[in-house]
Design a protein around this motif. Structure first.
Motif: not given
Length: 483
Positions: A388-406
């Motif tokens: 239930d999220v509404v966002a406007t005027n956004v450059s990037m919706a998501g930048r999701l960067q985990g850890i290699s091998n984790a």
């Protein structure tokens, strides 16, 4: 009973705060309700708190002078010491009347209320000799700004029970420009103090006040429990260094509600110790409720989890969140060496305008206390839920960067609508080393968040009540003669 109900600010007024990037801010008070049902006797004034006090004194009774020039450090210390004798006899309240009360740091006591009347301002001293240097936190191993000790916080205490910091819209002014300039020019030998730090304490209420221009973090409960922060306004220039709003750190059973924060760093940051020191100390932050929060922070997050999270973070519930011109809505910050976990995070009901990223996860945060951390101590990030999220005027919706091998796992997005800015990034999502699901997300999430279809069950949000949900305020009074 809800304590803070503030006016809605128009975008034009909010935009004025964005211009305050290098100068001290002046308070804009929230409108907060007080229960005057039945009317107060002529000899008393009413306020709401978790506990009432049988004994009240004014700072003026201890030689305090509210001229903004005279140091009141001794007066505050003497007043708290005197009122501490009533801890087992109904507790004591120190009343701060209208005026500008200059002081260095002083300690609070148990079964005690610090009450700032309307037009009362506690001013942080700019005389470094009034700021004691204390040991670093054991879960950090060093000061946050650098190796070694740290300056005491303005209002502090340790091993306390039943502490209230409240008022009738009074102000605590850290006069932070003095500290920011020294920090930027590397002229401070020790880590900056905060406006409030309570350690190893239980039953804390901080309400109905404005915190202004803190040297660094504003409100920092650490190794503490049963904490209610309600109806607070926090203001600092958006380029001021590390002026986080509310940072529960290795704390349990926390309720943060009806707060308005403009800051140069995260509006709320949940922490639990730093690398090997936090792992050894082993105290998580857990059972935390955040609701009806309004945030402006163009260079940081509305809610951050970490980066110091080596004792673990779990069971965080955030809802009814508003953010304007803030870098990210929810950010998870961690790295190899942190160990522990961030898990069982639940977010619903976010209204966002002008964001660099809505969702941000970083598994390679570079900050470490020293070179002795274990690079194989991998954090676990699991069961992270947004709906239930509404966002406007956004450059990037998501930048999701985990850890290699984790990899970060168990990530869920549902009913999320992101309206991209005219000059948005070509790819709305970037995902590496993560796994999870999505449904009813626009623009469509990355492949690592498998689309479950529009009829899939929404991401979970707990329906049970935590003990802090049932904490209620009672009507208290103090004699008008103290005014």
């Amino acid at each position: 009973m809800e304590l803070g109900r503030f006016k809605s600010f128009s975008f034009s007024i909010l935009a004025l705060w964005m211009l305050s990037t290098s100068t001290l801010l002046t308070p804009v008070q929230c409108i907060r309700g007080h229960n005057h049902a039945g009317g107060a006797p002529a000899s008393e004034s009413k306020y709401m708190a978790t506990a009432c006090r049988a004994h009240t004194a004014s700072i003026s009774d201890f030689g305090g002078v509210g001229d903004g020039v005279t140091s009141n450090t001794k007066a505050f210390s003497d007043a708290v010491s005197s009122l501490s004798q009533y801890a087992s006899d109904g507790g004591g309240m120190l009343f701060v009347p209208a005026g500008r009360w200059l002081t260095g740091p002083f300690n609070l006591t148990s079964h005690f209320t610090l009450f700032l009347d309307q037009d009362a301002v506690i001013l942080a001293s700019q005389d470094l000799s009034e700021w004691p240097v204390i040991d670093p936190l054991p879960s950090y191993g060093r000061g946050r700004d650098g190796p070694g000790g740290r300056y005491s916080s303005l209002l502090s205490g340790s091993n306390l029970t039943d502490v209230i910091i409240t008022g009738n819209n009074g102000t605590v002014d850290g006069q932070g420009a003095f500290w920011w300039q020294k920090f930027h020019s590397k002229k401070l030998k020790f880590t900056r103090g905060y406006l409030v730090e309570l350690m190893f304490s239980d039953q804390i209420l901080i309400s109905n006040l404005t915190f202004l221009n803190s040297p660094a973090w504003n409100i920092h409960p650490v190794y503490s429990s049963n904490i209610l922060v309600s109806g607070i306004t926090i203001l600092a220039p958006v380029r001021s260094p590390n002026t986080d709003g509310i940072n529960p750190d290795s704390c349990s059973h926390v309720r943060i509600e009806d707060c308005y924060i403009v800051s140069g760093d995260d509006c709320v940051a949940i922490k639990s110790g730093w690398d090997e020191y936090g792992i050894a100390f082993g105290m998580p932050s857990e059972h935390i409720v955040i609701r009806r929060l309004t945030c402006i922070s163009p260079y940081s997050a509305t809610i951050a989890l970490g980066s110091e999270m080596s004792g673990g973070i779990r069971d965080v519930r955030a809802e009814d969140i508003t953010a304007l011109n803030t870098e990210s809505a929810v950010r998870i910050k961690t790295a190899p060496g942190r160990g522990a976990y961030v898990k069982d995070i639940f977010v619903r009901g976010m209204n966002l305008n002008t964001m660099k990223w809505v969702f941000l996860m970083t598994g390679s945060y570079k900050s470490h206390p020293d070179g002795h951390y274990d690079p194989n101590a991998m954090p676990v990030v699991d069961q992270i839920n947004y709906r239930d999220v509404v966002a406007t005027n956004v450059s990037m919706a998501g930048r999701l960067q985990g850890i290699s091998n984790a990899s970060f796992t168990g990530i869920c997005f549902s009913n999320v609508t992101v309206h991209m800015a005219v000059k948005a990034k070509k790819l709305p999502w970037l995902c590496t080393d993560i796994a999870g699901v999505s449904n009813s997300v626009s623009p469509a999430a990355c492949a690592a968040l498998a689309d479950q279809g529009g009829t899939a069950t929404p991401c979970p949000f707990p329906e049970d009540r935590l003990p802090m949900d049932d904490v209620e305020l009672k009507e208290c009074s103090y004699p008008r003669s103290t005014r």
